[in-house]
Design an enzyme around this catalytic site. Structure first.
Site, mmCIF file in Angstrom:
data_model
loop_
_atom_site.group_PDB
_atom_site.id
_atom_site.type_symbol
_atom_site.label_atom_id
_atom_site.label_comp_id
_atom_site.label_asym_id
_atom_site.label_seq_id
_atom_site.Cartn_x
_atom_site.Cartn_y
_atom_site.Cartn_z
ATOM 1 N N SER A 6 0.704 -1.163 -0.107
ATOM 2 C CA SER A 6 -0.131 -0.017 0.024
ATOM 3 C C SER A 6 0.995 1.315 0.057
ATOM 4 O O SER A 6 0.315 2.219 0.210
ATOM 5 C CB SER A 6 -0.764 0.020 1.357
ATOM 6 O OG SER A 6 -1.865 -1.276 1.149
ATOM 7 N N TRP A 7 1.959 1.131 -0.190
ATOM 8 C CA TRP A 7 3.068 2.282 -0.327
ATOM 9 C C TRP A 7 3.292 2.957 1.202
ATOM 10 O O TRP A 7 3.323 4.096 1.427
ATOM 11 C CB TRP A 7 2.672 2.846 -1.607
ATOM 12 C CG TRP A 7 2.635 2.453 -2.801
ATOM 13 C CD1 TRP A 7 3.494 1.617 -3.320
ATOM 14 C CD2 TRP A 7 1.319 2.533 -3.349
ATOM 15 N NE1 TRP A 7 2.862 1.342 -4.507
ATOM 16 C CE2 TRP A 7 1.551 1.806 -4.714
ATOM 17 C CE3 TRP A 7 0.231 3.210 -3.461
ATOM 18 C CZ2 TRP A 7 0.849 1.526 -5.438
ATOM 19 C CZ3 TRP A 7 -0.637 2.918 -4.157
ATOM 20 C CH2 TRP A 7 -0.551 2.012 -5.251
ATOM 21 N N HIS A 8 3.124 1.967 2.299
ATOM 22 C CA HIS A 8 2.956 2.567 3.710
ATOM 23 C C HIS A 8 4.104 2.248 4.664
ATOM 24 O O HIS A 8 3.857 1.918 5.721
ATOM 25 C CB HIS A 8 1.775 2.326 4.417
ATOM 26 C CG HIS A 8 0.635 2.899 3.655
ATOM 27 N ND1 HIS A 8 -0.546 2.630 3.860
ATOM 28 C CD2 HIS A 8 0.626 4.007 2.422
ATOM 29 C CE1 HIS A 8 -1.513 3.234 3.031
ATOM 30 N NE2 HIS A 8 -1.004 4.048 2.239
ATOM 31 N N PRO A 9 5.481 2.087 4.035
ATOM 32 C CA PRO A 9 6.419 1.452 5.106
ATOM 33 C C PRO A 9 6.822 2.423 5.896
ATOM 34 O O PRO A 9 6.896 3.792 5.686
ATOM 35 C CB PRO A 9 7.528 1.073 4.155
ATOM 36 C CG PRO A 9 7.453 1.956 2.856
ATOM 37 C CD PRO A 9 6.018 2.256 2.569
#
Length: 540
Positions: free
Chosen positions: A475-478
């Site tokens: 989700s491109w949330h690291p």
């Protein structure tokens, strides 16, 4: 080799870094240098237009094109992890979904020993950073640099059907998940202004007078932090083929994000001593938590053929329809082109025993083989379609990011260890079942011809889990790789100072001990705002 002197040197002009550097410059007389590895492309057309997200995530002019290690939990796939490489960082390439986070999770940060990071502590910074007409003034900001708008002002029939179906399935409505009830289904709030992306590049760098004590250098790739003993004294970086040193009289601040900040620490001699020796990097300080605690939201999805020609699939497949959508956008700055393609989300519980929302469901107005399928050539479905994405809000799986070599331009090893925790596998199955329950409601029945992925005939738990393993993507949330805390594996303390050395802080999403909510960008900007107060207070 040339050298420059500043009071503060900030590495990374992203969500936190642009915010921090601007606030330091505004509120002090000392010179501030902000280094950004990418080029000054933040005003390119497809960066500014919200629907341009589909065109920029795979464009290496705008992103670091990272990839994870092959994931045993995802059928051996390596997952593409783009990160912003331009002023504004990932706020210049993200979906613009503005979510502060769940108040209870910030309180959890405080309970972990991070004094000053409970929700009551961070609320003033969330208010400081935003301008919005949404909600009550006690909870929402009215004169900050980041514009936040509510898509409820521009409803559409598919979004209304999904929102009503969620309520039929027992998910309560919420009018303002950022200032009212976090839990529930509602239209998304976006960081846009008059239909244009409002990244931190626009909000903090471009839309204000530049002070004479502020310097932004783009296409400047940091290679290491310079130390004198255990005190950080500057940064070495490469720009235009030349190696340059910038010295900081007060502090060096890493704001390069959850992938590059831990890598830079390791290349500078701060990290696990055994790993550093194996890389041939002289050890400045043994700090074993650097690069550990990597967390990300893993998103799977259900896709549907739509009974009506109202989705992005048929628009993106037709030059004539694209022209019409573009004309409508240019005239009104409204419609789907003013969105990232998603419009409504539900933060929901999956069982009556839960006391907090555990999963997120989100409506996307297109469908295809994966999250990057935006044309026929990239796997977009050739019929009208939409997607219900879903993920677990608080994943338990933990991974790491570590330098592969002593060379700054070599991508680090990214190992998220997706689905290594059984609880994450169970939560995604529960989320899938909840999404199907929503899609069985009468409010949306007229729009869904059939479930196309994985197909309604797939019901066995083993088969559903196999589908999730094959279909899930980032989700491109690291976050989390320079975790804030007071224990032996914490990298920074609650004032964001790197433990064991001096004059060095990390200020970005890597300091988050957990994911604060469904989307971390707003919290990343808040971290930049709060860090400015912490740093300036220590400078007095």
């Amino acid at each position: 080799m040339t050298a420059q002197r500043f009071e503060y040197v900030v590495v990374g002009a992203g969500s936190s870094g642009a915010t921090l550097a601007t606030r330091l410059s505004d509120r002090s007389t000392g010179r501030v240098l902000l280094l950004e590895a990418g080029a000054a492309r933040q005003n390119d057309f497809w960066i500014k237009v919200p629907a341009g997200l589909a065109k920029i995530l795979t464009n290496h002019d705008y992103v670091w094109p990272f990839n994870t290690e092959p994931q045993s939990g995802l059928a051996g796939q390596a997952i593409y992890w783009p990160r912003g490489r331009l002023p504004g960082g990932s706020s210049s390439i993200n979906g613009m979904v503005f979510v502060r986070g769940e108040p209870a999770e910030f309180d959890h940060w405080r309970e972990l020993g991070n004094v000053g990071w409970g929700y009551a502590d961070v609320l003033p910074y969330f208010k400081r950073l935003e301008t919005t007409l949404i909600g009550a003034s006690e909870q929402r900001g009215r004169d900050g640099p980041v514009s936040v708008v509510d898509l409820a002002a521009d409803p559409d029939e598919l979004s209304e059907a999904f929102r009503a179906a969620c309520q039929q399935a027992g998910i309560p409505p919420t009018q303002d998940y950022n200032g009212g009830s976090y839990e529930g289904v509602g239209y998304l709030q976006l960081s846009t202004v008059r239909g244009v992306r409002c990244s931190t590049a626009r909000a903090y760098l471009d839309d204000r007078p530049r002070r004479p004590n502020f310097t932004l250098e783009t296409e400047a790739v940091a290679t290491r932090v310079l130390f004198e003993g255990q005190r950080a004294i500057g940064v070495e970086y490469r720009r235009g083929g030349a190696l340059t040193q910038a010295y900081a009289e007060r502090e060096v601040i890493l704001a390069a994000g959850p992938i590059k900040s831990p890598q830079l620490l390791e290349l500078s001699g701060v990290g696990n001593a055994d790993l550093l020796r194996a890389l041939g990097v002289p050890v400045v300080h043994h700090l074993p938590g650097v690069g550990e605690n990597l967390i990300d939201h893993l998103q799977s999805r259900l896709t549907y053929a739509c009974a009506r020609s109202i989705t992005l699939n048929e628009i993106l497949a037709s030059p004539l329809r694209q022209a019409w959508m573009g004309a409508k956008y240019l005239m009104s700055r409204r419609g789907l082109m003013a969105t990232p393609g998603c419009t409504v989300h539900a933060l929901a519980r999956t069982s009556a025993e839960q006391t907090r929302p555990s999963v997120k469901l989100q409506l996307h107005h297109l469908s295809g083989k994966d999250r990057y399928a935006t044309t026929k050539g990239y796997g977009m479905d050739e019929y009208p379609g939409f997607t219900i994405g879903f993920f677990k809000l608080r994943p338990d799986s933990r991974g790491h990011v570590h330098a592969r070599s002593a060379h700054a331009l070599e991508d680090p090893e990214i190992e998220p260890r997706y689905l290594s925790a059984e609880s994450d596998r169970e939560a995604l199955l529960d989320a899938l079942r909840l999404a199907r329950t929503v899609m069985q409601q009468s409010s949306i029945a007229a729009y869904a011809l059939r479930e196309t992925r994985p197909g309604i005939e797939v019901v066995a738990e083993a088969d559903l889990l196999a589908y999730i393993r094959q279909s899930a993507q980032t989700s491109w949330h690291p976050v989390g790789t320079c975790r804030m805390g007071n224990d032996a594996l914490a990298v920074v303390d609650p004032k964001l100072r790197v433990r064991g050395v001096s004059s060095l802080r990390v200020v970005d999403s890597s300091i988050m001990p957990t994911l604060p909510g469904s989307n971390p960008n707003a919290a990343s900007i808040m971290i930049g705002e709060k860090a400015a107060d912490l740093i300036l207070a220590d400078a007095r």
